[in-house]
Design a protein around this motif. Structure first.
Motif, mmCIF file in Angstrom:
data_model
loop_
_atom_site.group_PDB
_atom_site.id
_atom_site.type_symbol
_atom_site.label_atom_id
_atom_site.label_comp_id
_atom_site.label_asym_id
_atom_site.label_seq_id
_atom_site.Cartn_x
_atom_site.Cartn_y
_atom_site.Cartn_z
ATOM 1 N N ILE A 133 43.433 0.037 48.378
ATOM 2 C CA ILE A 133 44.313 1.347 49.135
ATOM 3 C C ILE A 133 43.743 1.034 50.407
ATOM 4 C CG2 ILE A 133 45.338 3.374 49.444
ATOM 5 C CD1 ILE A 133 44.726 2.756 46.061
ATOM 6 N N ASP A 134 42.314 1.953 50.176
ATOM 7 C CA ASP A 134 41.481 2.193 51.563
ATOM 8 C C ASP A 134 39.885 2.423 51.915
ATOM 9 O OD1 ASP A 134 40.633 3.584 54.569
ATOM 10 O OD2 ASP A 134 42.465 5.129 54.354
ATOM 11 N N PRO A 135 39.368 1.263 52.379
ATOM 12 C CA PRO A 135 37.913 0.991 51.712
ATOM 13 C C PRO A 135 37.427 2.641 52.512
ATOM 14 C CG PRO A 135 38.661 -0.230 54.357
ATOM 15 C CD PRO A 135 39.358 0.305 53.242
ATOM 16 N N GLY A 136 37.983 3.336 53.150
ATOM 17 C CA GLY A 136 36.894 4.531 53.547
ATOM 18 C C GLY A 136 37.396 5.647 53.017
ATOM 19 N N LEU A 137 38.467 5.315 52.152
ATOM 20 C CA LEU A 137 38.606 6.345 50.975
ATOM 21 C C LEU A 137 37.428 6.410 49.633
ATOM 22 C CD1 LEU A 137 41.946 5.749 49.462
ATOM 23 C CD2 LEU A 137 41.046 7.678 50.680
ATOM 24 N N PRO A 138 37.133 8.131 49.961
ATOM 25 C CA PRO A 138 35.472 8.184 49.032
ATOM 26 C C PRO A 138 35.668 7.519 47.794
ATOM 27 C CG PRO A 138 36.936 10.221 49.500
ATOM 28 C CD PRO A 138 37.761 9.415 50.585
ATOM 29 N N ILE A 139 35.188 7.409 47.198
ATOM 30 C CA ILE A 139 34.855 6.691 45.869
ATOM 31 C C ILE A 139 35.103 7.765 44.607
ATOM 32 C CG2 ILE A 139 34.519 4.823 44.663
ATOM 33 C CD1 ILE A 139 33.584 2.642 47.146
ATOM 34 N N THR A 140 34.764 8.518 44.276
ATOM 35 C CA THR A 140 34.999 9.285 43.525
ATOM 36 C C THR A 140 36.251 10.410 42.588
ATOM 37 O OG1 THR A 140 33.882 11.672 43.038
ATOM 38 C CG2 THR A 140 35.789 11.493 45.099
ATOM 39 N N GLN A 141 35.993 10.421 41.749
ATOM 40 C CA GLN A 141 37.540 11.097 40.983
ATOM 41 C C GLN A 141 38.150 9.951 40.444
ATOM 42 O OE1 GLN A 141 39.569 14.339 42.002
ATOM 43 N NE2 GLN A 141 38.331 15.020 43.685
ATOM 44 N N VAL A 142 37.267 8.542 39.852
ATOM 45 C CA VAL A 142 37.820 7.955 39.349
ATOM 46 C C VAL A 142 37.857 7.471 38.351
ATOM 47 C CG1 VAL A 142 38.008 5.187 39.627
ATOM 48 C CG2 VAL A 142 37.821 6.344 41.496
ATOM 49 N N ALA A 143 38.467 8.119 37.361
ATOM 50 C CA ALA A 143 38.312 8.140 35.710
ATOM 51 C C ALA A 143 38.140 6.473 35.040
ATOM 52 C CB ALA A 143 39.499 8.259 34.934
ATOM 53 N N LEU A 144 37.433 6.792 34.353
ATOM 54 C CA LEU A 144 36.531 5.476 34.079
ATOM 55 C C LEU A 144 37.106 5.870 32.011
ATOM 56 C CD1 LEU A 144 32.605 5.109 35.547
ATOM 57 C CD2 LEU A 144 35.194 4.604 35.761
ATOM 58 N N THR A 145 36.909 4.035 31.367
ATOM 59 C CA THR A 145 37.375 4.157 29.268
ATOM 60 C C THR A 145 35.562 4.745 29.123
ATOM 61 O OG1 THR A 145 37.783 2.404 29.290
ATOM 62 C CG2 THR A 145 39.522 3.849 29.777
ATOM 63 N N VAL A 146 34.788 4.662 29.341
ATOM 64 C CA VAL A 146 33.853 4.938 28.601
ATOM 65 C C VAL A 146 33.729 5.807 28.309
ATOM 66 C CG1 VAL A 146 32.521 2.017 30.092
ATOM 67 C CG2 VAL A 146 32.574 4.973 30.899
ATOM 68 N N SER A 147 32.247 5.869 26.623
ATOM 69 C CA SER A 147 32.471 7.226 26.496
ATOM 70 C C SER A 147 31.129 7.766 26.971
ATOM 71 C CB SER A 147 31.951 7.001 25.019
ATOM 72 O OG SER A 147 33.321 6.045 23.956
ATOM 73 N N PRO A 148 30.811 9.122 27.459
ATOM 74 C CA PRO A 148 29.636 9.052 27.471
ATOM 75 C C PRO A 148 28.795 9.917 27.183
ATOM 76 C CG PRO A 148 31.432 11.926 26.624
ATOM 77 C CD PRO A 148 32.501 10.175 26.663
ATOM 78 N N PRO A 149 27.750 9.966 28.194
ATOM 79 C CA PRO A 149 26.483 9.976 26.824
ATOM 80 C C PRO A 149 26.469 11.826 26.236
ATOM 81 C CG PRO A 149 26.315 11.152 29.363
ATOM 82 C CD PRO A 149 27.528 10.032 29.171
ATOM 83 N N SER A 150 25.209 11.865 25.672
ATOM 84 C CA SER A 150 25.291 12.733 25.300
ATOM 85 C C SER A 150 25.583 13.970 26.376
ATOM 86 C CB SER A 150 24.096 13.029 24.082
ATOM 87 O OG SER A 150 22.645 12.576 24.976
ATOM 88 N N VAL A 151 24.928 14.925 25.350
ATOM 89 C CA VAL A 151 25.352 16.401 26.095
ATOM 90 C C VAL A 151 23.894 16.802 27.004
ATOM 91 C CG1 VAL A 151 26.020 19.012 25.984
ATOM 92 C CG2 VAL A 151 27.139 17.991 24.220
ATOM 93 N N VAL A 152 22.978 16.742 26.011
ATOM 94 C CA VAL A 152 22.272 16.542 27.212
ATOM 95 C C VAL A 152 21.538 15.491 28.152
ATOM 96 C CG1 VAL A 152 20.432 17.501 24.936
ATOM 97 C CG2 VAL A 152 20.472 15.547 25.289
ATOM 98 N N ASN A 153 22.441 14.367 28.016
ATOM 99 C CA ASN A 153 22.530 13.580 28.984
ATOM 100 C C ASN A 153 23.436 13.764 30.072
ATOM 101 O OD1 ASN A 153 20.015 12.435 28.706
ATOM 102 N ND2 ASN A 153 20.848 11.091 26.736
ATOM 103 N N CYS A 154 24.652 15.036 30.039
ATOM 104 C CA CYS A 154 25.278 15.425 31.050
ATOM 105 C C CYS A 154 24.985 16.057 31.661
ATOM 106 C CB CYS A 154 26.520 15.925 30.937
ATOM 107 S SG CYS A 154 27.426 14.461 28.948
ATOM 108 N N LEU A 155 24.138 15.960 33.140
ATOM 109 C CA LEU A 155 23.441 16.067 34.476
ATOM 110 C C LEU A 155 23.582 17.622 34.662
ATOM 111 C CD1 LEU A 155 21.689 13.137 35.636
ATOM 112 C CD2 LEU A 155 21.069 14.249 33.658
ATOM 113 N N SER A 156 22.693 18.395 35.224
ATOM 114 C CA SER A 156 23.001 19.781 35.551
ATOM 115 C C SER A 156 23.233 19.113 36.926
ATOM 116 C CB SER A 156 21.459 20.486 35.496
ATOM 117 O OG SER A 156 20.980 19.894 35.810
#
Length: 491
Positions: free
Chosen positions: A316-339
C-alpha cells in the motif's frame, strides 16, 4: 518545442517518402516493482518439488503437495495466507540436514475414567479431540490420538506406538525448530481430571542442527530475483552469519552491485531475559525478530504471519507504520503479555513487540531491526525501524528507474548549452531533474524536506562519462507515540 528531436529508432538517413511513426515508451511507463514474499523453511521428502530452488506457491493445498503435509514449508504457507491472501508468495524449500536429529515429545495418561468425556489436545496450536469412556484403559485413549491427529491438517509431528502408558511423538522435520513445538491440553476439556485421568505432557526437545550448511547455496540460487519480504525461522549461531552476509550492504543484496534489497523477519521463543540476551548479540539492519514467548503456536507460524502483515502494508505504502496489524496466532500466557516497561526493554535490545487485545487477538505493535551499534561499536539508531529499510528500497528503486533513460544519452560539460530534445545531458540538468523528482516523491509522502534536498544535493561530472551524486534523502517518519500533558484545573 525548439531544438533537436531524438528518435529512438527512426533513421535520419531515410529518403523514402511517407509518414512514419516511431514509438518512444519512456513517457508512458507506469509499471511498479512487484513486491514478492519468500518463506525459507524445510520440506519433507514426500514433497513433489526439489530442495534448494525457490518456487511460486499457488495455494495452501498446493503447498501441502509441493512440500509435504505437516512440513515447515506447508505450515508457513498456510499461516502466511491467513494474512496476505493475494500477494505473490514464493518458498525456498530446504531438506533436513543429513546430521540433524528430530525433536521428540510425548503424551502420557494414567488413571481410570469414571465417566465418558473427551480431551482436547493442542499440538502446535492445532486442536486434536479424543474421546474416552469408563471402560477405557489409558493405553486405549492414547491409541486413539494418532487417528485423531490424522484428521487435522498441518500437524508437524508423527506418533509412534503406545508403550508403558506413553505416546511418543516426533517432529516431522529434523532440526532445532522442532524444539519450539508446544503440547498442551485445551481448557475446554478440563473435565478429564474430575473423571479420574492424569495427563503428563513432555515438551519437545532434543532437536539439533538446522539446515545452515545448505542455506548459502539455496540463497545463491535466488539469482537476481528480488524478494522484499523474507520469512526465515533459523536464528541459530550458524545460520545468523549466513543471513547477515547474504543481505549485507557491501557485497550482499543491499550492495551497490546487486541492489536487490529485501528484509528478513523471524520469531523466537524464550523468557524475557533469554530474548534480551539474544538481542544483545545480534546486530543486523536487515533482520527483524519478534519474541513470542510461550504462545501455543510456533515461531514459524508467527514469522509467516508477520512477514505477510508487512507485505500487505508495504504494498500500500512503504512508509506506513507497520502497527496494529492483526494476526491469527494465539497469544502467550498472561504472564508473558509484557508490561510497557518490558516492551521498552525489548525495543532497546533490538527486538520487536506485539500487543494482545482483550479478546486475545495478537497484533504487531512495532517492528524494529536488530541493528544497534555501528562498526565502531557505538550505539546507532540509523536503521532502527523496519519501515526505514522499506522506504529506502522504494526511493532508491524510484531514482534508479527515473535516471535509467540517461544511460542512452551523451554526457557533456556543465557549461555546454543543451537545447530541448537533445540527446545530451550534463550534471546541472540531472541535478534539476532529481530535485523535481524528489519533490514528486515528497508529494507522495515517501520523503520530506525537499528544500533541504535541493540545497544540498551534489551532482558531479567526473569525466569519462561518469556522474557522481550525493543525495540527502530524508525519508518520512511514522507516528510512534503521542504524549499528552494534561494540565487539569479545579475552579
Amino acid at each position: 518545442m525548439s531544438g533537436t528531436i531524438t528518435f529512438p529508432n527512426y533513421p535520419a538517413s531515410n529518403r523514402v517518402p511517407g509518414v512514419f511513426a516511431d514509438l518512444d515508451p519512456s513517457k508512458a511507463n507506469t509499471a511498479t516493482v512487484n513486491l514478492r514474499a519468500l518463506l525459507v523453511c524445510q520440506r519433507l521428502k514426500t514433497g513433489t518439488v526439489p530442495a534448494g530452488q525457490a518456487v511460486i506457491v499457488p495455494s495452501v493445498s498446493a503447498a501441502r503437495t509441493m512440500f509435504g503435509a505437516g512440513s515447515q514449508a506447508a505450515i508457513a504457507v498456510k499461516h502466511y495466507r491467513n494474512i496476505d491472501t493475494f500477494g505473490e508468495l514464493w518458498v525456498l524449500p530446504l531438506d533436513d540436514d543429513a546430521q540433524a536429529i528430530a525433536a521428540k515429545g510425548s503424551i502420557g495418561i494414567t488413571g481410570t475414567p469414571g465417566s465418558s468425556g473427551s480431551i482436547i489436545f493442542e499440538i502446535d496450536g492445532e486442536l486434536v479431540t479424543v474421546s474416552y469412556s469408563p471402560s477405557d484403559a489409558p493405553a486405549d485413549i492414547l491409541a486413539r490420538i494418532p487417528a485423531a491427529m490424522a484428521g487435522v491438517a498441518d500437524i508437524p509431528v508423527s506418533a509412534c506406538a503406545v508403550a508403558a502408558g506413553v505416546l511418543p511423538l516426533t517432529a516431522l522435520n529434523a532440526g532445532e525448530c522442532g524444539n519450539d513445538i508446544l503440547l498442551a491440553v485445551s481448557d475446554a476439556s478440563s473435565d478429564y481430571a474430575a473423571d479420574g485421568l492424569t495427563i503428563t505432557l513432555t515438551q519437545f526437545s532434543g532437536g539439533t542442527i538446522n539446515p545452515f550448511a545448505a542455506l548459502p547455496a539455496a540463497l545463491a540460487n535466488l539469482g537476481t530475483s528480488a524478494f522484499d519480504f523474507v520469512g526465515c525461522p533459523y536464528l541459530d549461531a550458524s545460520s545468523l552469519p549466513v543471513l547477515k552476509e547474504f543481505w549485507n550492504d557491501t557485497v550482499g543484496r543491499w550492495s551497490w552491485g546487486q541492489e536487490l534489497f529485501g528484509h528478513v523477519f523471524s520469531a523466537r521463543r524464550g523468557t524475557l531475559g533469554q530474548n534480551a540476551a539474544f538481542g544483545a548479540k545480534v546486530n543486523n539492519e536487515h533482520l527483524t525478530v519478534m519474541p513470542m514467548f510461550d504462545s501455543p503456536h510456533s515461531p514459524l507460524r508467527w514469522l509467516a504471519e508477520i512477514t505477510a502483515g508487512v507485505a500487505v502494508k508495504c504494498r500500500i505504502d512503504p512508509g506506513l507504520p507497520i502497527t496494529q496489524v492483526a494476526l491469527t496466532v494465539s497469544p502467550p500466557s498472561v504472564v508473558n503479555c509484557l508490561s510497557l516497561s518490558e516492551q521498552n526493554t525489548l525495543l532497546y535490545d533490538g527486538l520487536s513487540i506485539f500487543s494482545v487485545a482483550d479478546d486475545g487477538t495478537v497484533a504487531i505493535l512495532r517492528l524494529i531491526t536488530t541493528y544497534q551499534k555501528n562498526a565502531a561499536g557505538f550505539e546507532d539508531d540509523s536503521y532502527l525501524d523496519a519501515e526505514t529499510m522499506n522506504q529506502l528500497a522504494y526511493v532508491i528503486r524510484d531514482l534508479r528507474s527515473f535516471q535509467a533513460p540517461y544511460l542512452v544519452k551523451k554526457l557533456v560539460s556543465d557549461s555546454t548549452a543543451i537545447p530541448a530534445g537533445s540527446s545530451a545531458i550534463n550534471a546541472p540538468v540531472v541535478k534539476q531533474a532529481l530535485i523535481s523528482r524528489y519533490r514528486q516523491l515528497e508529494d507522495g509522502g515517501y520523503v520530506q524536506n525537499s528544500t533541504n534536498f535541493a540545497a544540498n544535493i551534489v551532482v558531479k561530472n567526473i569525466g569519462s562519462g561518469r556522474l557522481q551524486e550525493a543525495l540527502p534523502i530524508d525519508v518520512a517518519n511514522q507516528v510512534r507515540n503521542i504524549a499528552m500533558l494534561v494540565q487539569f484545573r479545579k475552579s
